[in-house]
Write an enzyme that holds these catalytic residues in place. Structure first.
Site, mmCIF file in Angstrom:
data_model
loop_
_atom_site.group_PDB
_atom_site.id
_atom_site.type_symbol
_atom_site.label_atom_id
_atom_site.label_comp_id
_atom_site.label_asym_id
_atom_site.label_seq_id
_atom_site.Cartn_x
_atom_site.Cartn_y
_atom_site.Cartn_z
ATOM 1 N N ALA A 143 -5.787 6.077 10.781
ATOM 2 C CA ALA A 143 -4.792 6.045 9.705
ATOM 3 C C ALA A 143 -5.420 5.497 8.425
ATOM 4 O O ALA A 143 -6.312 4.651 8.479
ATOM 5 C CB ALA A 143 -3.605 5.181 10.114
ATOM 6 N N LEU A 144 -4.937 5.988 7.284
ATOM 7 C CA LEU A 144 -5.394 5.504 5.985
ATOM 8 C C LEU A 144 -4.192 5.125 5.132
ATOM 9 O O LEU A 144 -3.150 5.781 5.180
ATOM 10 C CB LEU A 144 -6.171 6.595 5.231
ATOM 11 C CG LEU A 144 -7.700 6.574 5.290
ATOM 12 C CD1 LEU A 144 -8.162 6.993 6.675
ATOM 13 C CD2 LEU A 144 -8.275 7.536 4.257
ATOM 14 N N ARG A 191 0.854 -1.193 0.000
ATOM 15 C CA ARG A 191 0.000 0.000 0.000
ATOM 16 C C ARG A 191 0.887 1.239 0.000
ATOM 17 O O ARG A 191 2.105 1.172 0.167
ATOM 18 C CB ARG A 191 -0.903 0.020 1.248
ATOM 19 C CG ARG A 191 -0.136 0.034 2.544
ATOM 20 C CD ARG A 191 -0.953 0.494 3.733
ATOM 21 N NE ARG A 191 -0.235 0.261 4.978
ATOM 22 C CZ ARG A 191 0.750 1.017 5.449
ATOM 23 N NH1 ARG A 191 1.172 2.051 4.763
ATOM 24 N NH2 ARG A 191 1.335 0.730 6.596
ATOM 25 N N GLY A 192 0.242 2.398 -0.133
ATOM 26 C CA GLY A 192 0.956 3.655 0.026
ATOM 27 C C GLY A 192 1.146 3.964 1.498
ATOM 28 O O GLY A 192 0.645 3.261 2.378
ATOM 29 N N GLY A 193 1.883 5.027 1.775
ATOM 30 C CA GLY A 193 2.065 5.461 3.153
ATOM 31 C C GLY A 193 3.268 4.838 3.816
ATOM 32 O O GLY A 193 4.025 4.076 3.212
ATOM 33 N N ASP A 194 3.435 5.171 5.082
ATOM 34 C CA ASP A 194 4.606 4.739 5.833
ATOM 35 C C ASP A 194 4.223 3.617 6.795
ATOM 36 O O ASP A 194 3.520 2.691 6.421
ATOM 37 C CB ASP A 194 5.212 5.947 6.575
ATOM 38 C CG ASP A 194 6.687 5.800 6.842
ATOM 39 O OD1 ASP A 194 7.040 5.027 7.750
ATOM 40 O OD2 ASP A 194 7.501 6.455 6.166
ATOM 41 N N CYS A 249 3.247 6.736 11.030
ATOM 42 C CA CYS A 249 3.195 7.251 9.662
ATOM 43 C C CYS A 249 4.439 8.055 9.305
ATOM 44 O O CYS A 249 4.426 8.877 8.384
ATOM 45 C CB CYS A 249 1.931 8.095 9.440
ATOM 46 S SG CYS A 249 0.427 7.140 9.674
ATOM 47 N N ALA A 277 -7.688 2.364 9.542
ATOM 48 C CA ALA A 277 -7.592 1.758 10.878
ATOM 49 C C ALA A 277 -7.984 2.811 11.902
ATOM 50 O O ALA A 277 -7.257 3.800 12.104
ATOM 51 C CB ALA A 277 -6.179 1.254 11.134
ATOM 52 N N HIS A 314 -1.475 -2.140 13.724
ATOM 53 C CA HIS A 314 -2.812 -2.705 13.898
ATOM 54 C C HIS A 314 -2.795 -3.602 15.128
ATOM 55 O O HIS A 314 -1.788 -4.271 15.405
ATOM 56 C CB HIS A 314 -3.218 -3.555 12.693
ATOM 57 C CG HIS A 314 -3.308 -2.794 11.412
ATOM 58 N ND1 HIS A 314 -4.024 -1.623 11.279
ATOM 59 C CD2 HIS A 314 -2.770 -3.034 10.187
ATOM 60 C CE1 HIS A 314 -3.915 -1.183 10.045
ATOM 61 N NE2 HIS A 314 -3.158 -2.019 9.366
#
Length: 238
Positions: A160-161, A88-91, A191, A175, A95
């Site tokens: 977070a996305l 996925r994208g992001g850092d 992130c 999440a 979870h």
């Protein structure tokens, strides 16, 4: 256009097992779109929305920096957590138990072909849900997700996305911290953003236990409205 969305609550599931399931559903949609294009058919593509709760796990997106995970392999074992590099994208994201994780696997050709709008709609779904608990969720410029008290020294992230999209088909998602043990965020730079705090619904509401199923239903109501979708609840299968 097929605006029907199959909703499944997978319960408490291992991250990797759920990721593999996502990939299967994602690929089925992509393959059907390719078939339609090659054969000139107009078979409807399905849409899915998965709810899940994971055991402790840290995931690093494609653009993430491994240094944002502050523990090594031995320490991960000590705290009972796993770690995955994902697509996925992001850092980096955490979870764990008490967190509502949602994975919409949608063919955006059924809704709108705009990833920016898609992300904003997911944020809006969470913002509207938080409003039902008298909390003012906000966006923070340049930082995907949902926050509280943006622009103040008390800014803190509650949701977070991170998504992946190919041929307008989405996977991964959001999440939302509900009854989450926030201590696990101490083992990472959330992130990749230093000096930003995290929070949860139960902390904001006086540390009372929040009904997770109630939160999920509120999220679905707003998802249905925003995406003009027809939700069909189905039994979980992984």
């Amino acid at each position: 256009m097929n605006k029907k969305v199959a909703v499944r609550d997978l319960g408490f599931q291992d991250y990797k097992k759920t990721w593999d399931y996502q990939e299967t559903l994602f690929q089925e949609i992509v393959d059907l779109k390719i078939k339609n294009r090659r054969q000139g058919t107009t078979l409807k593509t399905p849409n899915h929305f998965l709810f899940v709760e994971h055991p402790h796990v840290y995931t690093l997106g494609k653009s993430g920096d491994e240094e944002n995970l502050l523990v090594d392999e031995a320490q991960l074992k000590e705290i009972g957590a796993k770690y995955y590099k994902i697509n996925r994208g992001g850092d980096i994201t955490y979870h764990g138990p008490g967190q509502v994780v949602g994975y919409p696997i949608l063919d955006l050709d059924n809704f709108f072909t705009d990833i920016h709008k898609y992300l904003r709609f997911l944020e809006e779904m969470v913002i509207l849900t938080l409003a039902e608990y008298e909390l003012q969720g906000q966006r923070s410029e340049g930082e995907t997700g949902v926050w509280l008290d943006v622009g103040t020294p008390f800014a803190r992230k509650i949701c977070a996305l991170g998504v992946r999209a190919s041929r307008w088909v989405t996977m991964h998602g959001f999440a939302l911290n509900v009854n989450t043990d926030l201590g696990y965020f101490d083992h990472m730079i959330p992130c990749g953003i230093k000096d930003k705090a995290v929070t949860s619904l139960n902390v904001e509401l006086g540390k009372r236990e929040i009904d997770v199923n109630e939160v999920k239903q509120k999220l679905l109501v707003h998802f249905k409205t925003l995406f003009e979708a027809e939700l069909i609840e189905q039994k979980a299968r992984v």
